[in-house]
Design an enzyme around this catalytic site. Structure first.
Site, PDB file in Angstrom:
ATOM      1  CB  THR A  42      58.678  41.382  39.581  1.00 19.56           C
ATOM      2  OG1 THR A  42      57.963  41.778  40.760  1.00 19.56           O
ATOM      3  CG2 THR A  42      57.816  41.635  38.358  1.00 19.56           C
TER       4      THR A  42
ATOM      5  CE  LYS B 200      54.706  41.489  40.937  1.00 22.39           C
ATOM      6  NZ  LYS B 200      55.289  42.860  41.166  1.00 22.39           N
TER       7      LYS B 200
ATOM      8  CB  THR C 263      46.979  44.107  45.267  1.00 21.89           C
ATOM      9  OG1 THR C 263      48.064  43.219  45.504  1.00 21.89           O
ATOM     10  CG2 THR C 263      46.343  43.755  43.961  1.00 21.89           C
TER      11      THR C 263
ATOM     12  CD  GLU D 133      61.583  44.847  46.441  1.00 22.07           C
ATOM     13  OE1 GLU D 133      61.360  44.597  45.248  1.00 22.07           O
ATOM     14  OE2 GLU D 133      61.927  45.964  46.850  1.00 22.07           O
TER      15      GLU D 133
ATOM     16  CG  ASN E 146      64.478  48.284  46.459  1.00 27.25           C
ATOM     17  OD1 ASN E 146      63.695  48.302  45.523  1.00 27.25           O
ATOM     18  ND2 ASN E 146      64.249  47.590  47.561  1.00 27.25           N
TER      19      ASN E 146
END
Length: 657
Positions: free
Chosen positions: A141, A167, A178, A264, A389
């Site tokens: 993603t 991922k 996870t 991120e 975000n």
């Protein structure tokens, strides 16, 4: 990476996302023992609710994973979507519906386009093969790279293999399995013991991971064991079980580190180790508290060795647990340097700050009140986490290979940052105007660094300020699943988008290189002609051997010879290390004579010694400066060439600037 016996993988674009692969399949030719661990979030997605009540089990054959849509908080329609996908997959693969598991990841609260998935299943099945990368790419993603891990061990005289894909980049917090992971093994092991090994591995790995403290609705990890290794079946907790459980833990630990590194907005992976407390469980809680503290994470982003925030986090978490310990009696080490020992200590703050710019940071706390110890993993907290975000759609870009990447453009930074950068850079821009610069993008930097689009952006920026780049790249495949040829073509495409004046060159082209290894000659006239006509050459280190066939050349030597051929005063090596280390210490600057002495004394060895020999050859031939920098953080070239301190090692011919 050899897959365990019996497993095959596939990934396709089903249409959930606009362009990228978004549907993955892991399939076993034999019925598998299966286990699972799942998010503890009460808002569990439909696929999680379905799988959690079915595992551990035997007879599992397939796991289907879609990305781009979480199918979470979608009510009865979400559960019906899972039922339909299970049924359609079973029909396509000709297996019982009870043999199919599903998982989803993506946007919450949006109906899953089940019909698109059903329509894509035949192509997904036809694409099955031994390469796990298509499936690993299809589950991504906001990740910027695929995440895989593997291990091998011997049980009862038989070779047993494990291979995992995963991922994860955001919505990652402890107390979960996870994000999404599928671990395959050909071990013969009973389902309850596979579940026990998986749950144990979770405690010291994924339960010790945090990126942002937010627990996802969809976290799932599956373990499938085909039994085709034909080892004596593991049916009790003996020596074979312990060996298998340790191999599984090693794979999970590797995945955790990859996820934390790709968090991120992250610029560095951070490992926290707490020791000297009454139990491992308490140590893990304290390490996780440090990894999850916004203040600690922000300090690490700013390269601030702020031991006070670390001890404050430990003290707060210990108090909430009712633990008895004294943070003031601790010893704190950051990157191996003692910064606190039962009170204030003298340490080289600037040296530690420099070490904190590295892409991997280790923080160790010894509390001296017990034998318990544990690790936790996380990342720093940067401006980009908020940007990603707060405006997710504007923070993502499509890579030439079809993957998803975070945008790292300079315009996304604050005005103050841009002003300070430009003011500092102006002097260097004036000094470098009109120069040629050879940039070697090493295979390790390609595998572990930012997307190639970010590297290309830096190279185009060099050209825009008058420092003309010539690019040489390594011969390894890319870290996001791209082949060597795809890396080459992507660089040419990205560098030529503005005006089409980038050209890819293999050694056969214009007979640029003749020879093999380190013994080759360069067609200087051909290369110089391209540069003089304004092209950015993208050079692959492949030459023509005596028999007329293509031969791999030593890429470090190629970069040096290209610099000499075009008369470039600057040579830059992008690697996966911060620079040249001597005795564990990063050397920010070296004279050629010093570098020569390091080689003669054996202080620099292995791949770096080979690189340094190429650098010395270039410096002796007329190149004035060579830079060895870490290519993993974004915009490393700019930080090295246009700032006062730089980020790596500068090797000078002597007397130059």
């Amino acid at each position: 990476m050899i897959p365990p016996l019996g497993f095959s993988f596939s990934g396709v674009h089903a249409g959930i996302k606009s362009y990228r692969p978004d549907l993955a399949l892991v399939f076993s030719e034999a019925p598998c023992a299966a286990a699972g661990c799942f998010t503890r979030n009460l808002a569990r997605a439909a696929a999680v609710q379905d799988a959690a009540v079915r595992l551990p089990a035997s007879g599992i054959r397939a796991v289907v994973v879609n990305s781009g849509n979480a199918n979470a908080l979608t009510g009865a329609a979400g559960h019906e979507a899972v039922r339909r996908i299970v049924a359609a997959t079973a029909q396509t693969l000709r297996v019982p519906a009870s043999a199919v598991l599903t998982a989803s990841t993506g946007v919450i609260g949006v109906p899953l386009p089940t019909a698109k998935i059903e329509a894509a299943l035949p192509a997904l099945a036809r694409g099955l093969g031994p390469d796990p990368l298509p499936a690993a790419r299809a589950i991504l993603t906001t990740d910027t790279r695929v995440k895989t891990s593997s291990a091998e061990l011997r049980i009862g005289g038989k070779t047993v293999r494990l291979l995992a894909i995963a991922k994860g980049a955001g919505m990652i917090a402890p107390s979960l399995a996870t994000t999404i992971a599928v671990i395959c093994t050909d071990a013969a092991i009973a389902p309850p013991l596979l579940q026990k090994a998986l749950s144990r591995a979770m405690e010291s790995t994924f339960h010790a991971l945090t990126v942002d403290g937010d627990m996802s609705t969809n976290d799932s990890v599956f373990a499938l064991a085909s039994g085709l290794a034909r080892n004596p079946p593991i049916v009790d907790e003996g020596e074979d079980f312990e060996s298998f459980a340790e191999a599984l833990r090693v794979v999970c630990r590797d995945l955790v580190r990859q996820i934390a590194r790709d968090g991120e907005g992250a610029t560095k992976l951070v490992e926290f180790r707490v020791a000297g407390v009454e139990s491992d469980a308490l140590a893990r809680e304290l390490a996780r508290a440090c990894a999850g503290s916004p203040l600690v994470k922000a300090a690490l982003f700013g390269c601030d060795p702020n031991w006070g925030r670390i001890l404050a986090s430990i003290g707060a978490r210990a108090a909430s647990l009712g633990a008895r310990l004294d943070p003031a009696a601790a010893e704190v080490r950051i990157q191996g340097e003692v910064v606190y020992r039962q009170g204030l200590v003298e340490f080289d703050r600037e040296a530690v700050r420099a070490r904190l710019r590295e892409p991997e940071v280790k923080v160790e706390v010894e509390l001296g009140s017990g034998a318990g110890s544990a690790e936790a993993w996380g990342c720093d907290l940067s401006y980009d986490y908020v940007r990603i975000n707060a405006d997710l759609a504007a923070s993502l870009t499509q890579t030439p290979s079809g993957g998803i990447a975070r945008i790292e453009k300079l315009e996304r930074h604050t005005a103050g940052f841009k002003v300070s950068l430009l003011l500092q850079a102006l002097g260097y821009i004036r000094r470098f105007a009109g120069m040629r610069c050879v940039v070697y993008v090493g295979g390790a930097a390609i595998r572990h660094g930012p997307p190639l689009s970010v590297v290309a952006e830096d190279l185009l920026l060099l050209r825009s300020v008058g420092l003309f780049p010539i690019v040489v790249h390594g011969i390894a495949d890319g870290g996001r699943g791209e082949s060597f040829l795809e890396v080459h073509r992507s660089l040419v495409d990205l560098l030529g988008r503005e005006d089409g004046k980038a050209i890819g060159i293999f050694g056969e082209d214009g007979a640029l290189f003749r020879g093999a290894g380190e013994d080759f000659t360069v067609n200087r006239d051909f290369l110089t002609l391209l540069v003089e006509r304004g092209y950015i050459p993208v050079v692959a280190p492949v030459g023509i051997g005596e028999d007329g066939t293509g031969r791999a050349l030593d890429p470090d030597r190629v970069a040096a010879e290209v610099a000499l051929a075009v008369g470039a005063p600057k040579l830059v090596f992008l690697s996966d290390v911060p620079g040249i280390r001597v005795g564990g210490e990063l050397r920010s600057e070296l004279e050629a004579a010093d570098a020569d002495e390091l080689l003669r004394s054996g202080a620099v060895e292995g791949g770096m010694a080979k690189k340094l020999r190429a650098i010395l050859r270039a410096l002796k031939g007329g190149v004035r400066q060579a830079h060895v920098i870490d290519g993993r953080p974004p915009h490393g070239i700019i930080a090295e060439l246009f700032t006062d301190k730089g980020i790596g090692t500068l090797v000078k011919a002597g007397g130059g600037t």
